[in-house]
Design a protein around this motif. Structure first.
Motif, PDB file in Angstrom:
ATOM      1  N   ASP A  35       0.821  -1.208   0.000  1.00 21.93           N
ATOM      2  CA  ASP A  35       0.000   0.000   0.000  1.00 21.93           C
ATOM      3  C   ASP A  35       0.855   1.259   0.000  1.00 21.93           C
ATOM      4  O   ASP A  35       0.395   2.333   0.302  1.00 21.93           O
ATOM      5  N   VAL A  36       2.113   1.097  -0.305  1.00 25.56           N
ATOM      6  CA  VAL A  36       3.035   2.222  -0.193  1.00 25.56           C
ATOM      7  C   VAL A  36       3.787   2.399  -1.507  1.00 25.56           C
ATOM      8  O   VAL A  36       4.323   1.430  -2.045  1.00 25.56           O
ATOM      9  N   ASP A  37       3.787   3.618  -2.031  1.00 22.36           N
ATOM     10  CA  ASP A  37       4.616   3.842  -3.213  1.00 22.36           C
ATOM     11  C   ASP A  37       5.648   4.944  -2.977  1.00 22.36           C
ATOM     12  O   ASP A  37       6.497   5.204  -3.811  1.00 22.36           O
ATOM     13  N   THR A  38       5.558   5.598  -1.830  1.00 23.01           N
ATOM     14  CA  THR A  38       6.462   6.723  -1.571  1.00 23.01           C
ATOM     15  C   THR A  38       7.006   6.631  -0.154  1.00 23.01           C
ATOM     16  O   THR A  38       6.263   6.360   0.796  1.00 23.01           O
ATOM     17  N   VAL A  39       8.307   6.855  -0.031  1.00 22.25           N
ATOM     18  CA  VAL A  39       8.934   6.879   1.290  1.00 22.25           C
ATOM     19  C   VAL A  39       9.564   8.258   1.486  1.00 22.25           C
ATOM     20  O   VAL A  39      10.373   8.688   0.668  1.00 22.25           O
ATOM     21  N   VAL A  40       9.126   8.936   2.542  1.00 20.65           N
ATOM     22  CA  VAL A  40       9.713  10.231   2.880  1.00 20.65           C
ATOM     23  C   VAL A  40      10.633  10.015   4.084  1.00 20.65           C
ATOM     24  O   VAL A  40      10.178   9.592   5.147  1.00 20.65           O
ATOM     25  N   VAL A  41      11.913  10.252   3.894  1.00 20.48           N
ATOM     26  CA  VAL A  41      12.886  10.004   4.963  1.00 20.48           C
ATOM     27  C   VAL A  41      13.354  11.337   5.530  1.00 20.48           C
ATOM     28  O   VAL A  41      13.816  12.214   4.795  1.00 20.48           O
ATOM     29  N   LEU A  42      13.215  11.466   6.837  1.00 19.36           N
ATOM     30  CA  LEU A  42      13.607  12.705   7.499  1.00 19.36           C
ATOM     31  C   LEU A  42      14.957  12.516   8.188  1.00 19.36           C
ATOM     32  O   LEU A  42      15.095  11.649   9.064  1.00 19.36           O
ATOM     33  N   GLU A  43      15.923  13.315   7.830  1.00 16.40           N
ATOM     34  CA  GLU A  43      17.214  13.404   8.521  1.00 16.40           C
ATOM     35  C   GLU A  43      17.711  12.041   8.999  1.00 16.40           C
ATOM     36  O   GLU A  43      17.896  11.808  10.181  1.00 16.40           O
ATOM     37  N   ILE A  50      11.826  10.399  -1.095  1.00 12.05           N
ATOM     38  CA  ILE A  50      12.092  11.811  -0.819  1.00 12.05           C
ATOM     39  C   ILE A  50      12.892  11.864   0.477  1.00 12.05           C
ATOM     40  O   ILE A  50      12.492  11.272   1.481  1.00 12.05           O
ATOM     41  N   VAL A  51      14.036  12.519   0.433  1.00 14.33           N
ATOM     42  CA  VAL A  51      14.888  12.564   1.622  1.00 14.33           C
ATOM     43  C   VAL A  51      15.175  14.009   1.996  1.00 14.33           C
ATOM     44  O   VAL A  51      15.554  14.820   1.145  1.00 14.33           O
ATOM     45  N   LEU A  52      14.981  14.314   3.272  1.00 15.82           N
ATOM     46  CA  LEU A  52      15.390  15.609   3.817  1.00 15.82           C
ATOM     47  C   LEU A  52      16.566  15.356   4.731  1.00 15.82           C
ATOM     48  O   LEU A  52      16.443  14.586   5.685  1.00 15.82           O
ATOM     49  N   ASP A  53      17.702  15.936   4.436  1.00 10.72           N
ATOM     50  CA  ASP A  53      18.836  15.716   5.334  1.00 10.72           C
ATOM     51  C   ASP A  53      19.880  16.814   5.157  1.00 10.72           C
ATOM     52  O   ASP A  53      19.775  17.640   4.255  1.00 10.72           O
ATOM     53  N   HIS A  54      20.886  16.750   6.069  1.00 12.38           N
ATOM     54  CA  HIS A  54      21.944  17.761   6.049  1.00 12.38           C
ATOM     55  C   HIS A  54      23.050  17.406   5.070  1.00 12.38           C
ATOM     56  O   HIS A  54      23.611  18.265   4.416  1.00 12.38           O
TER      57      HIS A  54
END
Lengths: 154, 960
Positions: free
Chosen positions: B561-569, B591-595
């Protein structure tokens, strides 16, 4: 590496103290007695023997002026430059010694025979000026006496 | 209250065992000092704090005394301004300055130097000494500390901190008289994990921050903000300073409840990841050709919104991300699709710690409370490496014993040298039970080494020895029972016992065992406390949000049921086996948000550059449940934004909310407070953005901040308007209220005449005491009042070694085991080589010499590592480095094999057969700056040559 003799002597000292740390100055003296001076390697070896870090041993070794952290000559001349000896003419004596040996105070002759060190007091103010060569105290010194004196130390 | 007369004026003073210097400083007088330090107390070495003491009103003569060595008494009459006392102090500074090189313009301490301040304070303005100065050869003390011995004024503070307070033994004082040298036996990195504090403890520039050398800056040119350390779970308070868009340094920020005056070296020197070339600075979108060009924020948000609108996204949070970031991600994907960025096992351990704090009767100890304890039991945790400042606190805990002995001999509590002499080798009870030796073993009353389950059994046995109604441990060997009884007796003898455990110990049974001990102590009438370490700076805070861990995320992905993974830091390759991480990152959209650029960002379709602690404001919750705010230090010039700001934009763009759910931090905090009761006090952690002092914001820049109009002139000759800060009451400006802000907002220490960090005295209610104003931070967790939870009864079976297999445990290391700090050059340089640690006897039996390369197989991961032999690690277990850069992630503890490779390795000594994606090894020590060019001035000819006078390293010739 400490020699077996040194290890034995240090082990003997260790029996006198509740903490091995307390034997550090004796250990330094033992090593110096055998080798004339205390090298960096010896500092580390003594540390290992007493469960101390090299810094802790060095802290004691460098505190005492009579623990030599650099090689010295076969004979160490300690010439008193304290006030009584100064009044009684220690300065010309020291200058003469330096000129005779061809070294500045703090240095060792090229042949490794003598190291000349000024020192604060030899406890012989009543018979100043005084100096000490190895374990012998020489008092009431004059320039004339000096020459003969050095002869005795090959 | 007692009365002390200063210049014939009466001052009320709290009664108690205090010295006169501390009292004078607390009363606000400017009395110069060097050797005294509020955490190190008095030794009377520098003679700088002389004052006149008068017998009574009629005494006009008086006598000079040293304030730091004089106990305060009722009716005491003193004079600071007395001309004789003032002349004496000026004379002392003049002596101290005789050998000081007056090199302030090239000294990193210049402008924040206690010696400068005190010299000015005493009025010594003209140098009379015209002769040769004593000079020293400096040492290379490693990547953190710069050494410039010529500046030394022999106050002995460095040694008293390093040796007496922090337990370091590789640094000492050499020589004597006017030729005193503070350093090591030979060049080499300072071994102690707290060496960085020398920078602040030294009153002048002998020890300065070497990591600042490549980007030096004066204090008055630093834009600073109060911050929280992100490099472990303890939440030490820091002051972070920036100039020209670079984070320049970290100093300790005084918080009497947490780190006090000090920091560990990872916390102080780990900051350089903020300036790393690996930083992500612009949003990137992967195009059809696989390329990932940088794009503007709008394009990035639009692309992500398009992806998210599909509605099949899950979010993976981060234990090193702020509460705000994690919460914003949860809001974006929905609470039931939010997962924690840690393995389920780690999450369970952290939740267990949370549960213990909530249901138990033993409160979680703060660092200050840990240091105040007088009997310690460490169960399974290598605290020096997992929570370094806790190790420093425990070192103070065992020093109460000698202090007590001294008090009995009527020695004052602040007379530190006398206490040291009176106490000799006395140390308070401290029992350490860990798998391998630890750096705290030197303060241990007794140590015990065993596999984690056996350690837990020992813990249960200690609890049972304290309270027979707690579960018994079956088949306990008699020697172990005796050890447990001894520990129980030791703990019971304490007035304030402390039990330390944590998530680093690699067994889920350790925390319950520790809790049982604390609860049994409480039953026995001792006010016991628990101190539980957690892995990262917001492990506990993020665990307060619902949701499973990474395995649960993987399961959700597999369900389809998942097609997108948003990864935070988060770098998933540091959390999961490479195959599992790759599986998660193989989702249709990532999608990744990181430093920093990591293996995870390399796999992303969209990368959003996330602000670090220095570029955003937010909240972290430390291991004792204390929520603390960190404040943005500077505004980055690139596309970097706080994660929660990206996520707020995404929420709107993806149609999850009609308008931005939060426009600033306070609105986000209100939403968080409303969402979960545990966060109800979150807004009280620090003053809100509309807080004003006299109607003004608090300036991040000092009044003397220079170059403001010139800094950006290469781009535009007009001075830009200072950026607005909608999130905090601090301003990116030198304009604002220059006074003392509330403790949570203190951005620097400065007071008239006090330019050094010791201006802190002026911010405290009394020196060494609480800050003026509300204590910063809020504790979110409270032990249930009157709770009497049942003892944990799941005593694990004894460890059973397996033939031909080893149980691999994680070996933590202060340098290199934490993701962000290990990117910093100095820390990377101190990181250990990866090794596999095995029992000495076992290695002997198998013929493995130290350094012998072996093949280590854990699950599918095979790697070649050199052997490190340990006399203490039990047989049947082995240790592998945890989190070391370039090493594969392993689900430790885990069983595996060690074999001797038959084919010689192709690469270096520790070539990893299955290596990680290439991005991950960019922080190798090779990128570290070369060793500083130490000032190795030769001994001047005028110097008295000497084998005598203590031939300190300044003159020593090291034989080749």
């Amino acid at each position: 590496m400490l020699t077996e003799q040194e290890q034995q002597a240090i082990g003997e000292e260790l029996r006198h103290y509740p903490q091995p740390r307390a034997a550090v100055s004796e250990a330094l003296k033992i090593v110096q007695r055998h080798r004339g001076w205390v090298s960096d390697e010896s500092v580390r070896d003594i540390g290992a023997a007493l469960d101390l870090t090299p810094a802790e041993v060095d802290s004691v070794a460098t505190f005492y002026s009579m623990i030599f952290r650099r090689p010295v000559g076969r004979h160490v001349i300690l010439i008193c430059d304290s006030v009584s000896c100064w009044i009684m003419g220690a300065n010309p004596l020291q200058a003469h010694l330096a000129a005779t040996l061809g070294i500045q105070p703090g240095a060792t002759t090229a042949d490794g025979r003598f190291t000349l060190l000024p020192c604060a007091c030899l406890g012989a103010c009543d018979r100043a000026p005084a100096l000490m060569i190895d374990d012998d105290l020489h008092v009431d010194l004059t320039l004339e006496k000096l020459g003969e004196l050095l002869e005795k130390y090959a | 209250m007692i009365t002390v007369y200063v210049e014939n004026q009466p001052y009320p003073v709290e009664p108690g065992d205090r010295n006169l210097l501390a009292v004078c400083l607390s009363l606000g007088f400017d009395l110069p000092y060097f050797c005294w330090h509020p955490a190190l107390h008095s030794v009377g070495a520098c003679r700088q704090c002389a004052v006149k003491l008068f017998k009574d009103e009629s005494d006009t003569q008086g006598r000079l005394i040293m304030a730091c060595m004089t106990p305060v008494k009722d009716g005491m009459r003193i004079s600071i301004a007395d001309p004789e006392a003032a002349a004496f102090r000026a004379g002392v500074v003049e002596w101290l300055m005789v050998n000081h090189p007056h090199d302030c313009p090239v000294c990193d301490e210049g402008g924040e130097c206690h010696l400068q301040d005190m010299t000015v304070m005493t009025g010594h303005v003209r140098r009379r000494y015209r002769f040769t100065k004593r000079t020293h050869r400096n040492q290379d003390l490693g990547p953190f500390i710069n050494h410039e011995m010529n500046r030394c004024i022999q106050c002995y503070r460095c040694l008293r901190f390093y040796r007496d307070y922090a337990g370091g033994r590789d640094f000492d004082v050499m020589g004597w008289h006017d030729d005193v040298y503070f350093g090591r036996h030979a060049d080499g990195a300072l071994e102690n994990e707290f060496s960085g504090n020398l920078v602040e403890v030294c009153p002048t520039g002998v020890f300065t921050d070497k990591t600042m050398k490549p980007h030096p800056v004066r204090k008055w040119n630093l834009q600073t903000a109060p911050s929280i350390c992100v490099h472990c779970g303890l939440g030490c308070n820091t002051l972070a300073g920036e100039r020209y868009g670079k984070l320049r340094r970290i100093l300790s920020r005084y918080n009497p409840n947490v780190n006090g005056y000090f920091l560990c070296d990872r916390g102080r020197f780990g900051y350089e990841f903020v300036n790393s070339p690996r930083r992500l600075r612009q949003p990137c979108l992967r195009g059809a050709d696989g390329d990932r060009p940088a794009v503007g924020p709008a394009a990035a948000v639009a692309r992500v919104a398009g992806i998210i609108r599909g509605g099949k996204a899950i979010g993976i949070g981060s234990p090193r991300g702020s509460l705000e970031g994690n919460f914003a991600l949860r809001e974006l994907v929905g609470p039931d699709r939010f997962f924690h960025g840690v393995p389920d096992r780690e999450l369970e351990l952290v939740r267990l710690a949370l549960a213990l704090a909530r249901q138990g009767t033993a409160p979680l100890a703060s660092l200050q409370e840990a240091a105040a304890c007088d009997a310690v039991f460490v169960l399974g945790e290598d605290v020096t490496n997992t929570a370094p400042m806790l190790a420093l606190a425990l070192r103070q805990a065992v020093r109460h014993k000698p202090a007590e002995l001294a008090t009995r001999q009527r020695i004052h509590a602040w007379d530190s040298l006398a206490i040291r002499d009176a106490g000799q080798q006395a140390q308070g009870p401290c029992f350490i039970a860990t798998a391998d030796q630890t750096r705290l073993d030197d303060i241990a009353t007794a140590t015990y080494r065993a596999a984690p389950d056996d350690l837990a059994r020992l813990g249960f046995a200690v609890a049972h020895a304290l309270d027979p109604s707690s579960p018994d441990v079956p088949n306990l060997p008699p020697d172990l029972a005796a050890w447990a009884q001894r520990a129980a007796d030791g703990l019971k003898a304490g007035q304030r016992p402390l039990v330390v455990a944590g998530t680093g110990g690699a067994s889920a049974a350790l925390l319950p065992a520790a809790a049982n001990i604390a609860w049994a102590l409480i039953k026995a009438g001792r006010p016991a406390q628990l101190c539980l370490t957690v892995p990262e700076c917001n492990s506990l805070g993020s665990a307060l949000l619902d949701g499973g861990g990474l395995e649960s995320a993987l399961a959700a992905l597999r369900q389809g049921d998942v097609d997108t993974v948003v990864v935070l830091e988060n770098d998933l390759y540091r959390r999961l086996p490479a195959a599992a991480a790759a599986e998660l990152l193989a989702a249709r959209h990532v999608i990744v948000l990181d430093h920093l650029a990591t293996a995870t960002t390399a796999a992303a379709e969209v990368v959003l550059p996330a602000a670090t602690f220095a570029e955003s404001s937010g909240t972290l919750v430390n291991n004792e449940g204390r929520a603390q705010r960190f404040f943005q230090v500077f505004v980055p010039e690139d596309g970097i934004r706080a994660s929660w700001r990206w996520l707020a934009d995404l929420i709107v763009a993806a149609g999850r909310a009609p308008a931005a759910p939060w426009r600033n931090l306070d609105e986000l905090l209100s939403a968080l407070s409303a969402a979960m009761p545990v966060f109800k006090d979150l807004r009280a952690v620090a003053p809100p953005a509309d807080f004003r002092m006299d109607g003004q914001k608090i300036p991040r820049q000092p009044p003397r901040y220079s170059g403001r109009t010139a800094m950006t002139v290469h781009r535009d000759i007009h001075e830009p308007q200072p950026p607005d800060d909608a999130d905090t009451p601090l301003a990116f400006s030198m304009e604002g209220q220059p006074g003392h802000p509330p403790p949570a907002l203190i951005q620097r220490y400065w007071a008239p005449g006090w330019n050094s960090a010791q201006a802190l005295n002026k911010f405290q209610q009394e020196v060494g005491g609480p800050l003026q104003g509300d204590a910063p931070g809020r504790r979110l967790l409270a032990a249930a009042a009157g709770a009497a939870p049942p003892y944990f009864a799941d005593v694990p079976p004894a460890f059973a070694a397996r033939a031909g297999e080893w149980l691999f445990l994680p070996a933590h290391h202060i340098y290199g085991a934490e993701e962000l700090s290990s990117v910093s050059a100095g820390v990377a340089q101190r990181a250990p080589r990866p090794t596999v640690t095995v029992n000495d006897g076992e290695a002997e039996r198998l013929g493995w010499a130290e350094g012998r390369e072996v093949q280590v197989s854990v699950g599918d991961t095979v790697q070649r590592l050199p052997v490190k032999r340990s006399a203490q690690l039990p047989a049947g277990v082995a240790a592998l480095p945890a989190g070391l850069s370039g090493q594969p992630w392993l689900p430790l503890p885990a069983w595996g094999k060690i074999s001797t490779p038959s084919i010689p390795p192709v690469g270096g000594a520790s070539a990893t057969l299955r290596s990680m994606p290439s991005l991950r090894s960019t922080s190798s020590p090779a990128s570290a700056p070369s060793a500083h060019s130490a000032n190795q001035a030769p001994v001047p000819p005028g110097r008295r040559p000497g084998l005598q006078a203590g031939s300190s390293p300044s003159v020593r010739e090291v034989p080749a």
